[in-house]
Design a protein around this motif. Structure first.
Motif, PDB file in Angstrom:
ATOM      1  N   GLN B  25      23.817  21.035  -9.955  1.00 29.54           N
ATOM      2  CA  GLN B  25      22.509  20.442  -9.683  1.00 29.54           C
ATOM      3  C   GLN B  25      22.643  18.971  -9.275  1.00 29.54           C
ATOM      4  O   GLN B  25      22.040  18.528  -8.298  1.00 29.54           O
ATOM      5  CB  GLN B  25      21.653  20.535 -10.938  1.00 29.54           C
ATOM      6  CG  GLN B  25      20.190  20.698 -10.630  1.00 29.54           C
ATOM      7  CD  GLN B  25      19.417  21.114 -11.861  1.00 29.54           C
ATOM      8  OE1 GLN B  25      19.917  21.039 -12.977  1.00 29.54           O
ATOM      9  NE2 GLN B  25      18.193  21.553 -11.664  1.00 29.54           N
ATOM     10  N   MET B  26      23.473  18.279  -9.997  1.00 31.01           N
ATOM     11  CA  MET B  26      23.628  16.856  -9.696  1.00 31.01           C
ATOM     12  C   MET B  26      24.328  16.647  -8.356  1.00 31.01           C
ATOM     13  O   MET B  26      23.970  15.755  -7.587  1.00 31.01           O
ATOM     14  CB  MET B  26      24.430  16.180 -10.795  1.00 31.01           C
ATOM     15  CG  MET B  26      24.563  14.699 -10.547  1.00 31.01           C
ATOM     16  SD  MET B  26      24.736  13.791 -12.038  1.00 31.01           S
ATOM     17  CE  MET B  26      24.897  12.159 -11.369  1.00 31.01           C
ATOM     18  N   ILE B  31      24.156  15.177  -2.732  1.00 26.40           N
ATOM     19  CA  ILE B  31      24.352  15.505  -1.317  1.00 26.40           C
ATOM     20  C   ILE B  31      23.063  15.247  -0.538  1.00 26.40           C
ATOM     21  O   ILE B  31      23.073  14.664   0.550  1.00 26.40           O
ATOM     22  CB  ILE B  31      24.816  16.975  -1.168  1.00 26.40           C
ATOM     23  CG1 ILE B  31      26.259  17.106  -1.648  1.00 26.40           C
ATOM     24  CG2 ILE B  31      24.704  17.450   0.275  1.00 26.40           C
ATOM     25  CD1 ILE B  31      26.733  18.530  -1.798  1.00 26.40           C
ATOM     26  N   ILE B  32      21.931  15.680  -1.120  1.00 28.67           N
ATOM     27  CA  ILE B  32      20.647  15.463  -0.444  1.00 28.67           C
ATOM     28  C   ILE B  32      20.385  13.970  -0.266  1.00 28.67           C
ATOM     29  O   ILE B  32      20.001  13.513   0.823  1.00 28.67           O
ATOM     30  CB  ILE B  32      19.499  16.117  -1.249  1.00 28.67           C
ATOM     31  CG1 ILE B  32      19.555  17.632  -1.077  1.00 28.67           C
ATOM     32  CG2 ILE B  32      18.140  15.604  -0.787  1.00 28.67           C
ATOM     33  CD1 ILE B  32      18.487  18.363  -1.833  1.00 28.67           C
ATOM     34  N   ARG B  84      25.231  22.868   0.429  1.00 25.97           N
ATOM     35  CA  ARG B  84      24.797  23.118  -0.945  1.00 25.97           C
ATOM     36  C   ARG B  84      25.968  23.697  -1.747  1.00 25.97           C
ATOM     37  O   ARG B  84      26.548  24.719  -1.374  1.00 25.97           O
ATOM     38  CB  ARG B  84      23.638  24.105  -0.936  1.00 25.97           C
ATOM     39  CG  ARG B  84      22.988  24.252  -2.271  1.00 25.97           C
ATOM     40  CD  ARG B  84      21.757  25.100  -2.192  1.00 25.97           C
ATOM     41  NE  ARG B  84      21.119  25.134  -3.498  1.00 25.97           N
ATOM     42  CZ  ARG B  84      20.015  25.779  -3.756  1.00 25.97           C
ATOM     43  NH1 ARG B  84      19.416  26.432  -2.803  1.00 25.97           N
ATOM     44  NH2 ARG B  84      19.502  25.779  -4.954  1.00 25.97           N
ATOM     45  N   PRO B  85      26.341  23.057  -2.833  1.00 31.73           N
ATOM     46  CA  PRO B  85      27.548  23.503  -3.549  1.00 31.73           C
ATOM     47  C   PRO B  85      27.302  24.774  -4.345  1.00 31.73           C
ATOM     48  O   PRO B  85      26.224  24.961  -4.905  1.00 31.73           O
ATOM     49  CB  PRO B  85      27.861  22.314  -4.465  1.00 31.73           C
ATOM     50  CG  PRO B  85      26.556  21.655  -4.687  1.00 31.73           C
ATOM     51  CD  PRO B  85      25.726  21.875  -3.465  1.00 31.73           C
ATOM     52  N   ASP B  86      28.337  25.618  -4.396  1.00 33.41           N
ATOM     53  CA  ASP B  86      28.256  26.797  -5.255  1.00 33.41           C
ATOM     54  C   ASP B  86      28.932  26.475  -6.599  1.00 33.41           C
ATOM     55  O   ASP B  86      29.375  25.351  -6.826  1.00 33.41           O
ATOM     56  CB  ASP B  86      28.898  28.011  -4.570  1.00 33.41           C
ATOM     57  CG  ASP B  86      30.317  27.713  -4.137  1.00 33.41           C
ATOM     58  OD1 ASP B  86      30.772  26.583  -4.365  1.00 33.41           O
ATOM     59  OD2 ASP B  86      30.961  28.612  -3.566  1.00 33.41           O
ATOM     60  N   LEU B  88      31.752  27.421  -7.766  1.00 30.85           N
ATOM     61  CA  LEU B  88      33.184  27.117  -7.647  1.00 30.85           C
ATOM     62  C   LEU B  88      33.402  25.679  -7.173  1.00 30.85           C
ATOM     63  O   LEU B  88      34.289  24.976  -7.686  1.00 30.85           O
ATOM     64  CB  LEU B  88      33.821  28.104  -6.657  1.00 30.85           C
ATOM     65  CG  LEU B  88      35.296  28.404  -6.863  1.00 30.85           C
ATOM     66  CD1 LEU B  88      35.564  28.964  -8.238  1.00 30.85           C
ATOM     67  CD2 LEU B  88      35.790  29.352  -5.790  1.00 30.85           C
ATOM     68  N   ALA B  89      32.581  25.273  -6.227  1.00 30.39           N
ATOM     69  CA  ALA B  89      32.705  23.901  -5.717  1.00 30.39           C
ATOM     70  C   ALA B  89      32.374  22.892  -6.813  1.00 30.39           C
ATOM     71  O   ALA B  89      33.039  21.852  -6.937  1.00 30.39           O
ATOM     72  CB  ALA B  89      31.777  23.713  -4.527  1.00 30.39           C
ATOM     73  N   ALA B  90      31.378  23.230  -7.622  1.00 35.02           N
ATOM     74  CA  ALA B  90      31.016  22.335  -8.728  1.00 35.02           C
ATOM     75  C   ALA B  90      32.147  22.251  -9.751  1.00 35.02           C
ATOM     76  O   ALA B  90      32.486  21.166 -10.245  1.00 35.02           O
ATOM     77  CB  ALA B  90      29.744  22.840  -9.397  1.00 35.02           C
ATOM     78  N   ALA B  91      32.752  23.404 -10.032  1.00 35.02           N
ATOM     79  CA  ALA B  91      33.865  23.410 -10.990  1.00 35.02           C
ATOM     80  C   ALA B  91      35.054  22.618 -10.452  1.00 35.02           C
ATOM     81  O   ALA B  91      35.704  21.868 -11.187  1.00 35.02           O
ATOM     82  CB  ALA B  91      34.282  24.848 -11.267  1.00 35.02           C
TER      83      ALA B  91
END
Lengths: 340, 364
Positions: B25-26, B31-32, B84-86, B88-91
Motif C-alpha cells: 500500500q505504501m 509510486i502515485i 502498481r506493485p504486487d 512479490l514486488a513489495a516483499a
C-alpha cells in the motif's frame, strides 16, 4: 499434515550442520594457513558432491589440502601424478589374465585402477595427454567406468580434486572445454599473506601438522550433511536471477551484458547454472538459512563461472583476465536484481 | 501438537501477509505521488511555457493550454497504474530495504504456492513472521515518503502558467469569455471578404463613400446571419486577377455561399491575402456601430504596394503587413466623413475597411 515437523527440529539440524561445517573448516585451516576462502570453497564443493580444479603456483599446499580433507572425513583417497606417458588404463584399471590351479584355468579379471576410491587426487592434470584426461570424463559425470564393454560403478560419494599449475605451460595439455565444464568449481589458490606465512612457520617448524590430523567427521555424517542441503528452498525469484546471471555471460543473447558482448566468446553452460544454485544452497545453510539469497549466488558465481566462460581474442590481446570480466558482470547483474 | 503447529503456521502467514500488504500500500502511494510529482513538473513547465507564448507571441486558447498541460499528468497516472506493485514486488522491496536476504520474497512465494507445507517452509514462515514484526516497527519510524520541494515549486510554476494563459493574448482585445458566441454570430466568412475585395477592385481607388450598382446585387446585401458565419481567425487568400472576379460573379448569381479552404484559394503571384483575426463587434442598441477591427493582415504579392505612405514596386515575395490597431467608426457620420486611420494604414487597407463599413450600413 502429520508430515509437518516442528521447525525447531530443523533449526537444530541447521545448527548441527553449521557446527560440523566450521569444525572441518577450522581443522583444515590449521593445516593450510591463510587460505580460509579456498578451504570454504573446497568444503562447499565436497558437500555438493562436485569436482574441483585447484589452480595455483607450486608449493602453496594444494595437494596437502586435499590429503588433509580426505583424512578429516574418513574417506579413501587415491592419488594420480599425471605425466605425458600416463595411459587411461593406469587410471581406470584394466583386464588382466589370471592363471588358477597351476595354470590350468585361465580367466580374465578386471583390476581396478586408482579411480575406484571415494576421493581422487589428480595432480597436475594438465601434464597428461588429452586421451588420459578424457578417461576421467565418464567417471566425473556418470560416476562409473567402462572397460572392455563392462561398466563398473564408482564408490559413492565420489570426488575428483585436480590440480594444475598456471606456469610452466610448455609441454602441457590444457584441459578441453568439455572436461573443464565437469568441474563444479575452479578455485584459484593465491599466495598467502605475510601474517599467514609467519603463522605457517610457527606451526610447521618442528613437525608437520598434516601428519597428526585426525578424522573429525565420519563419511556417513558427510553424506547426511549432503542430504541436509536438499532442505534449502530456492524461490522462483532467485532461480530467475540465477538464469539472468548465466545469460549475462552470453554476449550473443539479448540479456547479455555489454562487457560480455565485447570480450566473451562463449558464455557459461547450463551446468554452470546448476553449480551456482547448488553452491548457493550450501552457503545459505552455513549462514543458518533454509532459503537462498541473491548474495549467495553472487558469492559463488565466480567459482562456478570462471572456467565455463571462454574469452575471445580481443580480451587476450588486451590482457583482460576472466576474473575482472566476471566481477563486472556479476556486479552489474546484482545491481539490476536489487533495483528490479 | 500438529494442530498447534497448524495454528502457529496460520498466525505466521497472517503476520507476513499483513506486513506485505502494508508495504504494498505504501509503495503504491509512493509510486502515485512520485509519478504525480513528475507530472506536475512537466505540466507546470508546459503551462508556464504556453502562458508565456500566449502573452508574448501568439494567443493560445485556454482550453488548448489546459488540454496540453493535462496530458503529462494523465500519462504519469497511467504509468503509475502500470507500476502498481504486487505482493512479490513489495516483499522484494522489504528484503532490499532491511537486508532480508530474500527471506520475505521466499515466504511470499511459498504463501502463494499451492504445494504442501514442508518443514523448511514452516521454518521460513516462522523466520519471516519474526522479521516482519521487527521490520514493521522500523518501517513506521524510518520510512516515510516526503514530497520533494521541487514539486511544490513546479506546482507554483503551473499556477503562474495558468494565470498567464488566462491573460489576453498578444493579438486579442476581446475577452475570451465573449469570443465564442460573438464569433459564431458575427464572424464574416470568406465570401464576405471576397465580396469586399470585389468592391475594392471594381471601385476607383479614391471612392470610399459610394459603391457601384453591381455591388448592390451581390452577396454584400445579405443579412448578417447569412454572411457572418465563419470563424474569425481563418486566413483568406484571394487572387485579385482571376479568382476574385470569378467568385464575385458566382456569388452574384448564386445566393448560397460556398465555404472554401485556404488551399483552394492559394494564389500565385500578384495576390492579396487577408488574415482576419478579429472582427467587428455587434452594433450597439442606439444604432451606432462602434466597429473594432483588431487585426487585419494584408499580404500583397507583386505589383505595387503602398505601405506607410511609401510606394514599393516589383516585389518578388509577398509582404505581410499586420495591423494591430483599433478603428472607431460611426455609422451615422460615415457617409459624409472620412474616418481617421492610423498613419501606417495603406490605401488598400483603408479601402477594405471603408467598403466593409459601407456594406454594413446598407444592410437592414
Amino acid at each position: 499434515m502429520n508430515s509437518i515437523e516442528k521447525p525447531m527440529d530443523l533449526e537444530q539440524r541447521i545448527v548441527n550442520f553449521q557446527e560440523d561445517y566450521y569444525r572441518l573448516h577450522n581443522q583444515l585451516n590449521q593445516v593450510i594457513v591463510g587460505q580460509d576462502q579456498v578451504i570454504g570453497d573446497l568444503i562447499t564443493a565436497l558437500l555438493i558432491g562436485g569436482h574441483v580444479l585447484l589452480e595455483g603456483l607450486p608449493g602453496l599446499g594444494k595437494t596437502h589440502l586435499i590429503k588433509a580433507l580426505a583424512s578429516s572425513i574418513e574417506v579413501s583417497l587415491s592419488r594420480i601424478q599425471c605425466t605425458p606417458d600416463l595411459m587411461p588404463s593406469d587410471i581406470t584399471g584394466s583386464e588382466v589374465l589370471l592363471r588358477e590351479n597351476g595354470g590350468d584355468n585361465i580367466r580374465i579379471d578386471f583390476r581396478q585402477g586408482p579411480i575406484f576410491s571415494s576421493m581422487l587426487l589428480v595432480d597436475e592434470i594438465n601434464r597428461t595427454t588429452p586421451k588420459t584426461q578424457a578417461a576421467l570424463l565418464e567417471a566425473m559425470q556418470e560416476k562409473q567406468v567402462t572397460c572392455a564393454g563392462k561398466t563398473y560403478a564408482l564408490p559413492s560419494p565420489f570426488w575428483v580434486f585436480a590440480t594444475q599449475n598456471p606456469i610452466e605451460l610448455e609441454g602441457t595439455f590444457p584441459l578441453p572445454e568439455a572436461q573443464l565444464d565437469r568441474f563444479l568449481f575452479k578455485i584459484s589458490v593465491d599466495y598467502p599473506t605475510s601474517e599467514s606465512l609467519m603463522k605457517m612457520i610457527s606451526i610447521s617448524l618442528d613437525e608437520e601438522p598434516a601428519d597428526h590430523i585426525g578424522s573429525i567427521l565420519s563419511s556417513q555424517r558427510v553424506i547426511e550433511m549432503m542430504q541436509e542441503v536438499k532442505s534449502v528452498i530456492i524461490s522462483d525469484t532467485i532461480k530467475q536471477a540465477a538464469i539472468a546471471l548465466i545469460l549475462a555471460t552470453h554476449g550473443e543473447h539479448s540479456q547479455g551484458s555489454a562487457i560480455a558482448k565485447k570480450y566473451i566468446h562463449y558464455g557459461a553452460s547450463p551446468r554452470g547454472l546448476q553449480a551456482i544454485t547448488k553452491a548457493a544452497r550450501i552457503r545459505a545453510l552455513t549462514d543458518g538459512r533454509v532459503h537462498v539469497a541473491l548474495d549467495d549466488l553472487k558469492a559463488v558465481a565466480p567459482l562456478a563461472l570462471r572456467h565455463r566462460v571462454l574469452l575471445n581474442m580481443e580480451s587476450e590481446l588486451n590482457h583482460i583476465l576472466i576474473d575482472d570480466i566476471l566481477e563486472q558482470i556479476i556486479e552489474t547483474w546484482h545491481q539490476t536484481q536489487i533495483s528490479h | 501438537m500438529a494442530k498447534l503447529d497448524i495454528l502457529t503456521s496460520i498466525e505466521h502467514k497472517t503476520i507476513i501477509d499483513t506486513f506485505v500488504q502494508q508495504i504494498r500500500q505504501m509503495l503504491w502511494y509512493e509510486i502515485i505521488q512520485a509519478q504525480l510529482s513528475l507530472g506536475f513538473i512537466i505540466s507546470g513547465s508546459l503551462l508556464f511555457f504556453l502562458g508565456l507564448i500566449n502573452i508574448t507571441y501568439h494567443a493560445i486558447p485556454l482550453s488548448l493550454c489546459l488540454i496540453i498541460a493535462s496530458l503529462p499528468l494523465i500519462t504519469t497516472l497511467c504509468i503509475a497504474l502500470g507500476r502498481r506493485p504486487d505482493h512479490l514486488a513489495a516483499a522484494r522491496f522489504a528484503d532490499n530495504n532491511f537486508k532480508g536476504k530474500s527471506l520475505l520474497t521466499t515466504a511470499v512465494e511459498l504463501l502463494n504456492q499451492k504445494k504442501s507445507t514442508t518443514e523448511s517452509s514452516l521454518y521460513i514462515f516462522q523466520q519471516a513472521a519474526r522479521s516482519s514484526l521487527m521490520w514493521q516497527k522500523q518501517w513506521q519510524t524510518t520510512l516515510r515518503y516526503t514530497p520533494k520541494p521541487t514539486t511544490w515549486f513546479f506546482i507554483c510554476i503551473a499556477v503562474v502558467g495558468l494565470f498567464l494563459a488566462f491573460q489576453q493574448g498578444k493579438n486579442l482585445t476581446i475577452h475570451r469569455s465573449e469570443a465564442p458566441s460573438y464569433r459564431q454570430e458575427k464572424a464574416p466568412n470568406k465570401s464576405f471578404s471576397r465580396s469586399l475585395l470585389a468592391e475594392i477592385k471594381q471601385s476607383p481607388a479614391t471612392n470610399n463613400k459610394t459603391s457601384p450598382p453591381e455591388i448592390e446585387d451581390n452577396a454584400l446585401n445579405r443579412k448578417p446571419k447569412q454572411t457572418f458565419s465563419k470563424a474569425p481567425n481563418e486566413a483568406i487568400d484571394i487572387s485579385l486577377e482571376d479568382s476574385m472576379t470569378k467568385n464575385t460573379k458566382i456569388l452574384s448569381q448564386n445566393k448560397t455561399i460556398p465555404t472554401e479552404t485556404k488551399s483552394q484559394h492559394q494564389s500565385a503571384n500578384n495576390s492579396v491575402d487577408y488574415q482576419e483575426e478579429q472582427t467587428a463587434l455587434p452594433p450597439s442598441p442606439d444604432g451606432d456601430k462602434d466597429m473594432k477591427i483588431k487585426t487585419v493582415d494584408i499580404i500583397i504579392s507583386g505589383g505595387t504596394l503602398l505601405s506607410n505612405g511609401k510606394t514599393r514596386t516589383s516585389l518578388d515575395k509577398p509582404i505581410r503587413h499586420r495591423v494591430n490597431n483599433k478603428i472607431s467608426f460611426s455609422a451615422k457620420t460615415s457617409k459624409n466623413e472620412t474616418p481617421l486611420y492610423p498613419s501606417d494604414f495603406s490605401i488598400v487597407q483603408r479601402q477594405y475597411i471603408e467598403t466593409y463599413f459601407n456594406k454594413i450600413q446598407r444592410e437592414p
